[in-house]
Design a protein around this motif. Structure first.
Motif, PDB file in Angstrom:
ATOM      1  N   ILE A 304     -37.437  -5.168 -21.940  1.00 48.24           N
ATOM      2  CA  ILE A 304     -37.945  -6.408 -21.346  1.00 48.24           C
ATOM      3  C   ILE A 304     -36.842  -7.127 -20.576  1.00 48.24           C
ATOM      4  O   ILE A 304     -37.109  -7.777 -19.556  1.00 48.24           O
ATOM      5  CB  ILE A 304     -38.571  -7.300 -22.437  1.00 48.24           C
ATOM      6  CG1 ILE A 304     -39.753  -6.568 -23.088  1.00 48.24           C
ATOM      7  CG2 ILE A 304     -39.058  -8.624 -21.854  1.00 48.24           C
ATOM      8  CD1 ILE A 304     -40.407  -7.307 -24.232  1.00 48.24           C
ATOM      9  N   ASP A 305     -35.610  -6.989 -21.023  1.00 39.78           N
ATOM     10  CA  ASP A 305     -34.511  -7.612 -20.280  1.00 39.78           C
ATOM     11  C   ASP A 305     -34.393  -7.045 -18.872  1.00 39.78           C
ATOM     12  O   ASP A 305     -33.911  -7.718 -17.951  1.00 39.78           O
ATOM     13  CB  ASP A 305     -33.188  -7.409 -21.025  1.00 39.78           C
ATOM     14  CG  ASP A 305     -33.063  -8.308 -22.249  1.00 39.78           C
ATOM     15  OD1 ASP A 305     -33.905  -9.209 -22.408  1.00 39.78           O
ATOM     16  OD2 ASP A 305     -32.137  -8.092 -23.047  1.00 39.78           O
ATOM     17  N   ARG A 306     -34.818  -5.801 -18.671  1.00 43.51           N
ATOM     18  CA  ARG A 306     -34.751  -5.200 -17.339  1.00 43.51           C
ATOM     19  C   ARG A 306     -35.696  -5.880 -16.358  1.00 43.51           C
ATOM     20  O   ARG A 306     -35.546  -5.743 -15.146  1.00 43.51           O
ATOM     21  CB  ARG A 306     -35.086  -3.706 -17.424  1.00 43.51           C
ATOM     22  CG  ARG A 306     -34.135  -2.898 -18.299  1.00 43.51           C
ATOM     23  CD  ARG A 306     -34.464  -1.420 -18.250  1.00 43.51           C
ATOM     24  NE  ARG A 306     -33.599  -0.634 -19.126  1.00 43.51           N
ATOM     25  CZ  ARG A 306     -33.528   0.691 -19.128  1.00 43.51           C
ATOM     26  NH1 ARG A 306     -34.278   1.365 -18.283  1.00 43.51           N
ATOM     27  NH2 ARG A 306     -32.717   1.328 -19.946  1.00 43.51           N
ATOM     28  N   LEU A 307     -36.690  -6.595 -16.890  1.00 42.13           N
ATOM     29  CA  LEU A 307     -37.665  -7.260 -16.027  1.00 42.13           C
ATOM     30  C   LEU A 307     -37.107  -8.510 -15.374  1.00 42.13           C
ATOM     31  O   LEU A 307     -37.729  -9.052 -14.449  1.00 42.13           O
ATOM     32  CB  LEU A 307     -38.912  -7.626 -16.844  1.00 42.13           C
ATOM     33  CG  LEU A 307     -39.636  -6.481 -17.558  1.00 42.13           C
ATOM     34  CD1 LEU A 307     -40.809  -7.036 -18.362  1.00 42.13           C
ATOM     35  CD2 LEU A 307     -40.106  -5.432 -16.575  1.00 42.13           C
ATOM     36  N   VAL A 308     -35.967  -8.978 -15.849  1.00 41.45           N
ATOM     37  CA  VAL A 308     -35.392 -10.209 -15.289  1.00 41.45           C
ATOM     38  C   VAL A 308     -35.146 -10.052 -13.800  1.00 41.45           C
ATOM     39  O   VAL A 308     -35.303 -10.996 -13.014  1.00 41.45           O
ATOM     40  CB  VAL A 308     -34.089 -10.583 -16.034  1.00 41.45           C
ATOM     41  CG1 VAL A 308     -33.388 -11.747 -15.354  1.00 41.45           C
ATOM     42  CG2 VAL A 308     -34.394 -10.925 -17.486  1.00 41.45           C
ATOM     43  N   ARG A 309     -34.775  -8.839 -13.378  1.00 43.06           N
ATOM     44  CA  ARG A 309     -34.518  -8.595 -11.956  1.00 43.06           C
ATOM     45  C   ARG A 309     -35.770  -8.851 -11.122  1.00 43.06           C
ATOM     46  O   ARG A 309     -35.686  -9.282  -9.974  1.00 43.06           O
ATOM     47  CB  ARG A 309     -34.041  -7.163 -11.761  1.00 43.06           C
ATOM     48  CG  ARG A 309     -33.661  -6.827 -10.337  1.00 43.06           C
ATOM     49  CD  ARG A 309     -33.037  -5.451 -10.245  1.00 43.06           C
ATOM     50  NE  ARG A 309     -32.646  -5.141  -8.877  1.00 43.06           N
ATOM     51  CZ  ARG A 309     -32.067  -3.999  -8.506  1.00 43.06           C
ATOM     52  NH1 ARG A 309     -31.791  -3.080  -9.421  1.00 43.06           N
ATOM     53  NH2 ARG A 309     -31.751  -3.784  -7.249  1.00 43.06           N
ATOM     54  N   MET A 310     -36.939  -8.582 -11.694  1.00 42.63           N
ATOM     55  CA  MET A 310     -38.192  -8.830 -10.976  1.00 42.63           C
ATOM     56  C   MET A 310     -38.673 -10.259 -11.176  1.00 42.63           C
ATOM     57  O   MET A 310     -39.116 -10.910 -10.229  1.00 42.63           O
ATOM     58  CB  MET A 310     -39.274  -7.863 -11.470  1.00 42.63           C
ATOM     59  CG  MET A 310     -39.021  -6.405 -11.183  1.00 42.63           C
ATOM     60  SD  MET A 310     -40.283  -5.339 -11.952  1.00 42.63           S
ATOM     61  CE  MET A 310     -41.777  -5.911 -11.146  1.00 42.63           C
ATOM     62  N   ALA A 311     -38.580 -10.759 -12.416  1.00 43.30           N
ATOM     63  CA  ALA A 311     -39.185 -12.047 -12.750  1.00 43.30           C
ATOM     64  C   ALA A 311     -38.313 -13.236 -12.365  1.00 43.30           C
ATOM     65  O   ALA A 311     -38.824 -14.334 -12.153  1.00 43.30           O
ATOM     66  CB  ALA A 311     -39.495 -12.103 -14.237  1.00 43.30           C
ATOM     67  N   GLY A 312     -37.006 -13.038 -12.327  1.00 38.90           N
ATOM     68  CA  GLY A 312     -36.116 -14.115 -11.922  1.00 38.90           C
ATOM     69  C   GLY A 312     -35.322 -14.723 -13.055  1.00 38.90           C
ATOM     70  O   GLY A 312     -34.196 -15.170 -12.833  1.00 38.90           O
ATOM     71  N   ASP A 313     -35.863 -14.788 -14.256  1.00 44.22           N
ATOM     72  CA  ASP A 313     -35.121 -15.325 -15.393  1.00 44.22           C
ATOM     73  C   ASP A 313     -35.735 -14.767 -16.678  1.00 44.22           C
ATOM     74  O   ASP A 313     -36.854 -14.246 -16.667  1.00 44.22           O
ATOM     75  CB  ASP A 313     -35.119 -16.856 -15.393  1.00 44.22           C
ATOM     76  CG  ASP A 313     -36.493 -17.465 -15.603  1.00 44.22           C
ATOM     77  OD1 ASP A 313     -37.040 -17.349 -16.726  1.00 44.22           O
ATOM     78  OD2 ASP A 313     -37.041 -18.051 -14.649  1.00 44.22           O
ATOM     79  N   PRO A 314     -35.021 -14.869 -17.804  1.00 43.30           N
ATOM     80  CA  PRO A 314     -35.522 -14.271 -19.050  1.00 43.30           C
ATOM     81  C   PRO A 314     -36.848 -14.846 -19.521  1.00 43.30           C
ATOM     82  O   PRO A 314     -37.654 -14.127 -20.117  1.00 43.30           O
ATOM     83  CB  PRO A 314     -34.393 -14.564 -20.050  1.00 43.30           C
ATOM     84  CG  PRO A 314     -33.173 -14.731 -19.213  1.00 43.30           C
ATOM     85  CD  PRO A 314     -33.638 -15.376 -17.953  1.00 43.30           C
TER      86      PRO A 314
END
Length: 775
Positions: A304-314
């Protein structure tokens, strides 16, 4: 004061979940969907025993509870847990109960914690019984044997206080350069589906709402398509279309869901540009809405931490995964911030309630609210060790044979020279995701041969070369021993043994630099561009073959190595996919004739990495091959020889035509179900267990381009010398169905070849016409 509804064991699980959810704070809910802590950080070993750490106590206090704790009993170089610092079998239940007791007695609602353990091929814990890796399991083509072993492994996990078993089952070896090939049952979806069903039945027991105290909840890894990453690169992108995803990579998952699997783990890769942990199409539309799955979806470690690049923040990343259908995190920094996501309006609290409800439902199904602690149970019998060795024995696959050299015990032999870097190493034959083994556990091939050799037979040994690299200094000794022997057994291949100085990524994958400074050639994070044997091993093979002594090559490996044509250099070639601690005994039994080779390839063996992909069930475009080499596999899926000869008759169908809608319905006019029968005869002098394989090939018709052929059935039959039998397969709708443009499985009219044989490249066919449904 009466007990709350959720404490009443006779109340349906759904009602208990609703009642408990209504009593929980937002903080408590967030705590239930997190497993932030590495289990080995929850305790420390002291001279007087194991004690819970302050870090563990603080974690429980922060959320007034704990959803799940991963790897309490895991031991390996990544965790840093050793036999001196970890939890052995004698202490497993006691430490687990100490963890559980603290959570239950020191939180407002007393919700038990799920104790989650890796069980890829046996429980990954000190004193856990190790099974052969999944690729070896697939080579047995015996799901019933695996089901029995999986049941005992689950019993062992529960007897030590664990509740949830993480098991690889859904990935396929579509590119053997991928280091995690050993975790797959093979390259074929039908074969993988049958073993996945067996796994679920074995681990969880009879289907139903409750999971018994001697069984565990299973989480199937990885959903979906992780075995199809570009270039065989771990956790990389996939380029799958919807049809390839459903026809190949979702078949085993669907079988596992229908068998009742408690959970699945979202894979690291992405599908159609969206990582699986945030892929609503996969996790909600397909898994839940189309398949009706009501279980748990767990994220892989730090995914899920890898999604930060897409979502913008944790915070946004956590909300993205929760909305998609991920219920339980693993070590990430995003899901602990879901309360903030709710307050910011990024996700509805109802979505959090749904995820929490699934976590709680599993705890109810396991009976943890009534019996949170490990009840006194007799120790798991030694039967699991017996089954481990039996799986190893049944998985040994004879790839090539001159017809006379094996079994070695069938003729008078003065000396056997055992050579090669995999001849005398138990760690190199047990695969990745294994705990350190106690001294004296298991037997390598050298030890197995020494024990199995008839009296008066001498056994000599030299390593000959390293597992990796090109050091040739050991060749002269090996050549001298081979020259003086009657037979040379050359044990080559690879290793997934993690070493103390191996470096690891944050999620536990090995980091092995180019040039392999450690002798690890397979396993998570160890992908290869080239699949041939390393320079030193190739040189050793050439040098030993040049002596003129008959050479038997045994490949102890976790992926198929690309093989040269060994005709004239090797009298026999056997594959032993990491066969577990007692695999050396299994190999020796086959070499000396105490057991017949009966394994069949669950994956095609390439000639070189340059010809990949080489799986047998590609699309049937009639490609002629490369100019510089053939495009076909060195050894095809399903291949495996015996020390006898077996002849097949031509398959016979009970009918030459059938209506597309008349395959599974009630027989009309007394017409029996459609079947295919083939005669099989043992024409040699030794007994055999023959694996009769059924393939389907679409000749014409259909709405999508057909595959070369597709496995749709297999049966094993034991034949004494001279004995024959007729093997019958029922041909139902599932046998002939394909994934249509309507995104559903259906039987489409057309002409089919129904094929039987001993492998995917040796089949005979009967033609079947499927007509359109009557209007």
């Amino acid at each position: 004061m009466s007990e709350p509804l959720f404490r009443d064991p006779v109340v349906p699980v759904a009602d208990r979940v609703r009642d408990l959810l209504s009593r929980m704070t937002l903080t408590e809910k967030v705590g239930q969907v997190n497993q932030r802590m590495y289990g080995w950080d929850a305790y420390e070993r002291t001279p007087s025993g194991h004690r819970l750490t302050d870090a563990f106590r603080a974690e429980v206090a922060a959320w007034d509870g704990m959803g799940a704790l991963y790897g309490l009993q895991r031991a390996d170089p990544w965790s840093g847990v050793t036999a001196e610092t970890g939890i052995g079998a004698a202490d497993g239940a006691r430490v687990s109960d100490a963890v559980q007791r603290h959570v239950v007695e020191n939180t407002r609602l007393g919700i038990p914690v799920l104790l989650v353990e890796e069980m890829p091929h046996g429980m990954q814990a000190l004193d856990g019984t190790v099974l052969p890796v999944n690729l070896a399991v697939g080579a047995t083509w015996n799901p019933e044997l695996y089901e029995e072993a999986a049941a005992l492994a689950a019993s062992q996990l529960r007897s030590r206080g664990g509740h949830v078993a993480l098991v690889s089952a859904l990935d396929l070896v579509r590119d053997p350069r991928w280091g995690r090939a050993e975790e797959c049952f093979g390259e074929d979806p039908y074969l993988a589906a049958r073993f996945t069903e067996a796994l679920v039945r074995g681990v969880q027991g009879p289907a139903g709402e409750r999971i018994g105290p001697d069984r565990a909840a299973v989480v199937l890894k990885h959903f979906a398509g992780q075995g199809a990453t570009v270039g065989g690169r771990n956790s990389a992108a996939t380029e799958l279309g919807v049809r390839e995803l459903h026809e190949i990579h979702l078949v085993a998952a669907l079988a596992g869901v229908r068998a009742g699997a408690a959970g699945v783990m979202a894979a690291y890769n992405e599908f159609d540009g969206v990582p699986c942990a945030a892929n609503r199409h996969l996790l909600t539309e397909v898994l839940r809405e189309r398949w009706g799955f009501g279980g748990l979806v767990m994220a892989d470690g730090l995914a899920i931490d890898r999604l930060v690049r897409m979502a913008g923040d944790p915070v946004a990343a956590g909300a993205m995964a929760l909305r998609a259908g991920t219920d339980l995190s693993l070590w990430d920094d995003c899901y602990p911030r879901l309360a903030e996501a709710v307050r910011r309006g990024l996700v509805d609290e109802s979505a959090l309630d749904t995820a929490v409800g699934r976590v709680l439902a599993l705890k109810f199904r396991l009976g943890l609210f009534e019996s949170p602690y490990t009840t006194a149970r007799p120790p798991v019998p030694g039967r699991l060790e017996v089954l481990s060795e039996r799986i190893a024995r049944e998985s040994v696959t004879l790839l090539a044979h001159d017809g006379v050299t094996l079994p070695i015990g069938g003729r008078r032999i003065g000396t056997v020279a055992v050579l090669g870097p995999n001849a005398d190493s138990v760690p190199q034959q047990i695969g990745d995701y294994t705990a350190p083994q106690r001294p004296g556990t298991g037997a390598g091939v050298l030890a197995g041969i020494r024990a199995a050799a008839p009296g008066g037979t001498g056994v000599t040994y030299a390593r000959g070369c390293g597992l990796v690299g090109g050091d040739l200094s050991g060749l002269p000794e090996a050549v001298a021993l081979a020259s003086a022997a009657d037979v040379a057994v050359l044990v080559l291949g690879g290793s997934s043994a993690r070493e103390p100085d191996t470096r690891f990524d944050a999620n536990g994958a090995a980091v092995v630099a180019a040039g392999n400074p450690v002798e690890m050639t397979c396993g998570e994070g160890v992908d290869l561009a080239e699949l041939g044997l390393p320079e030193g091993q190739s040189a050793l093979l050439d040098a030993v073959a040049a002596t003129g002594t008959p050479v038997v090559v045994v490949l102890v490996q976790g992926r198929p190595h690309a093989l040269d044509d060994l005709t004239g250099r090797a009298a026999a070639v056997l594959s032993a996919w990491y066969p577990g601690p007692w695999g050396g005994r299994a190999v020796a039994d086959v070499l000396f004739g105490a057991a017949q080779p009966q394994g069949r390839l669950p994956v095609s063996v390439p000639r070189s990495a340059a010809q990949l992909p080489v799986f047998y069930n590609g699309k049937d475009h009639g490609y002629r091959g490369y100019v510089d080499q053939r495009a076909t596999a060195r050894f095809s899926f399903g291949h495996g020889l015996a020390c006898t000869t077996v002849e097949y008759g031509t398959p016979r169908l009970s009918r030459a035509s059938v209506a597309a809608d008349g395959l599974d319905g009630p027989a009309e006019g007394g017409v029996p179900p459609l079947s295919c029968v083939v005669a099989v005869a043992n024409t040699g002098g030794r007994p055999v267990r023959e694996t009769v394989q059924l393939y389907v090939r679409r000749v014409s018709g259909g709405t999508s381009w057909p595959r070369v052929r597709e496995l749709r059935g297999f049966l094993q039959v034991d034949l004494a010398p001279g004995e024959s039998a007729e093997v019958a397969f029922l041909i139902g709708a599932a046998t002939l169905a394909s994934f249509t443009h309507a995104h559903a499985w259906a039987v489409e009219p057309g002409e089919f070849a129904i094929e039987t044989g001993p492998s995917s490249h040796r089949t005979d066919a009967a033609r079947l016409v499927v007509t359109a449904p009557a209007r």
